[in-house]
Motif scaffolding. Structure first.
Motif, mmCIF file in Angstrom:
data_model
loop_
_atom_site.group_PDB
_atom_site.id
_atom_site.type_symbol
_atom_site.label_atom_id
_atom_site.label_comp_id
_atom_site.label_asym_id
_atom_site.label_seq_id
_atom_site.Cartn_x
_atom_site.Cartn_y
_atom_site.Cartn_z
ATOM 1 N N GLU A 86 26.874 47.269 -9.769
ATOM 2 C CA GLU A 86 28.202 47.859 -9.942
ATOM 3 C C GLU A 86 28.137 49.229 -10.598
ATOM 4 O O GLU A 86 28.914 50.132 -10.252
ATOM 5 C CB GLU A 86 29.090 46.921 -10.773
ATOM 6 C CG GLU A 86 29.585 45.704 -10.020
ATOM 7 C CD GLU A 86 30.676 44.976 -10.784
ATOM 8 O OE1 GLU A 86 30.759 45.174 -12.030
ATOM 9 O OE2 GLU A 86 31.445 44.230 -10.162
ATOM 10 N N LYS A 135 30.983 45.675 1.870
ATOM 11 C CA LYS A 135 31.030 45.444 0.419
ATOM 12 C C LYS A 135 29.637 45.140 -0.128
ATOM 13 O O LYS A 135 29.251 45.632 -1.189
ATOM 14 C CB LYS A 135 31.980 44.283 0.108
ATOM 15 C CG LYS A 135 33.390 44.709 -0.233
ATOM 16 C CD LYS A 135 34.183 43.546 -0.785
ATOM 17 C CE LYS A 135 35.572 44.025 -1.193
ATOM 18 N NZ LYS A 135 36.397 42.920 -1.742
ATOM 19 N N ARG A 143 36.664 47.150 -6.707
ATOM 20 C CA ARG A 143 37.041 45.737 -6.699
ATOM 21 C C ARG A 143 38.295 45.461 -5.888
ATOM 22 O O ARG A 143 38.575 44.305 -5.541
ATOM 23 C CB ARG A 143 37.218 45.252 -8.134
ATOM 24 C CG ARG A 143 35.892 45.161 -8.901
ATOM 25 C CD ARG A 143 36.089 45.085 -10.386
ATOM 26 N NE ARG A 143 34.804 45.063 -11.100
ATOM 27 C CZ ARG A 143 34.678 45.279 -12.404
ATOM 28 N NH1 ARG A 143 35.756 45.536 -13.149
ATOM 29 N NH2 ARG A 143 33.480 45.236 -12.969
#
Length: 454
Positions: free
Chosen positions: A287, A279, A270
């Motif tokens: 995640e 990203k 993050r």
């Protein structure tokens, strides 16, 4: 020139010449010399035995570079019978069908497996297991584990029957014994508790066997102290039970993460400062999966010699390394250490090395620098950062342009190399606007227009 020979000095003559011990008895000197001669003879005998063992091991595939260190660490082998040792090596190769590479690794890790009586007992024990096949990796794991913890073949067979009674298939049994032979020291109740934990996630029966077959080390972890807190951490990070179950079935090694490790990996992800496209590719599978990919790379870099903080720093500075496959990263690290002769800690100064293309950037540049170094044309030593950091054009101008023989190995800006164009040849002809012949009226109108502007 005359050659003079000095007479040998006897013990009697030594007592006469000695000013320090004039009354020394010759019989006493002879008694002193006997243990010295015995010790010298013993040393020579051990040296001959060491050479014989080294020759024997070398015939069975041991590299000569590791023999001295191996024998100096395992002096007990000098007391072994050479014929028994050769019989043990033959049993490992022929009866157990272990490959030469696995044989060297097994003996180096656990040299006490060369006990001939121990191997004969296990040769009979493996035949009583009742497995469809016994792989060399299984034999190596079991022999090393049983020798280290003094397990006999009979107790091992009983443990295998306990696992079979819990419903494991032969393929799962083989994989568990290959990856975690310590399961034979666990009780049936301890194994049952691990299975009940997996059922409570919940994972169906065939999924449980897949998880254990893919990641047998899950049986090593305590349920209350490790597995349940890990599952609570996943839920606390906002992941649903359904997502956790899917990811565990897809990649069971997730259960091998330390408590708090996923939180640190997600914190790093993050805080990344990189292009949005990178990203998006990192988080393309969620995640949880992205955090696990970070964990795999951190563990690999730590095995190569970095500490955990340094490994996280390298990944944070070069996020593209999270996108590359582990095989590509392993190839680059292997080339860095073995071919380029750089220390792994050089990555702290040039983390971009992991993120660039190996075939297009690393290999051609290394070839150019090696060639110039061999011709003594480098003014100063080129470090890893100077090798990787410059753009292709900058590197070309610095090291390639003035040396025509380097252009072919560099490739991109060489005179012989053909640069691919974006569009097909002759496309401009199709895009050229249509031309019309000019008439007298057109010329007259143009003149009138120009006069109005004046």
């Amino acid at each position: 020139m005359a050659i003079t020979s000095k007479p040998r000095i006897s013990l009697n003559h030594l007592t006469k010449l000695s000013p320090i011990f004039p009354n020394l008895n010759p019989q006493f000197l002879s008694k002193i010399s006997i243990p010295i001669q015995t010790r010298l003879f013993s040393q020579k005998s051990q040296y001959r035995k060491q050479i014989s063992i080294a020759n024997l091991l070398q015939r069975y595939g041991f590299p000569s570079s590791v023999l001295h260190n191996f024998l100096s660490k395992n002096r007990f082998l000098l007391q072994s019978d050479l014929k028994d040792m050769e019989n043990s090596l033959s049993v490992l190769l022929l009866a157990f069908k272990i490959t030469q590479k696995d044989l060297v690794a097994l003996v180096c890790d656990c040299p006490r497996v060369l006990d001939c009586e121990f191997l004969r007992n296990w040769e009979l024990g493996f035949s009583k297991l009742g497995l469809s096949r016994v792989s060399p990796l299984l034999i190596r794991s079991v022999l090393e584990h049983s020798r280290r913890f003094q397990l006999d073949a009979g107790g091992f067979s009983r443990s295998v029957e306990v696992l079979r009674g819990l419903g494991f298939s032969d393929s799962t049994l083989i994989r568990v014994l290959e990856g975690f032979p310590g399961v034979t020291m666990m009780s049936a109740r301890e194994i049952q508790r691990r299975i009940e934990f997996l059922m409570g996630i919940p994972i169906p029966g065939d999924g449980i066997e897949w998880v254990i077959r893919s990641f047998p080390e899950v049986l090593r972890f305590e349920v209350e102290e490790r597995l349940k807190p890990l599952l609570s951490e996943f839920k606390g990070l906002g992941f649903s039970e359904d997502l956790i179950r899917r990811e565990i079935v897809r990649e069971p090694r997730i259960l091998g993460m330390e408590i708090g490790e996923l939180s640190r990996c997600l914190e790093l992800l993050r805080s990344l400062k990189c292009r949005e496209a990178i990203k998006e590719e990192i988080f393309s599978e969620g995640e949880l999966r992205a955090g696990f990919e970070v964990k795999l790379r951190v563990d690999y870099l730590c095995r190569q010699g970095l500490i955990r903080r340094e490994a996280l720093e390298v990944l944070w500075k070069e996020p593209r390394s999270i996108v590359y496959k582990m095989e590509d990263i392993g190839r680059k690290i292997d080339f860095l250490v073995n071919n380029m002769r750089f220390n792994i800690r050089c990555l702290l100064d040039a983390p971009e090395y992991i993120g660039v293309n190996f075939d297009k950037q690393i290999f051609p540049r290394f070839n150019v620098i090696e060639y110039l170094r061999s011709k003594d044309r480098l003014g100063s030593e080129v470090g890893l950062r100077a090798l990787i950091k410059p753009s292709r054009l900058t590197f070309y101008n610095l090291y390639v342009k003035q040396y025509p023989e380097c252009e072919k190995m560099f490739g991109r800006y060489s005179g012989n190399g053909k640069v691919k164009t974006r569009h097909p040849v002759g496309l401009w002809k199709h895009l050229k606007p249509q031309s019309f012949p000019q008439t007298k009226d057109d010329v007259k109108n143009m003149k009138l227009f120009m006069e109005t502007l004046i």
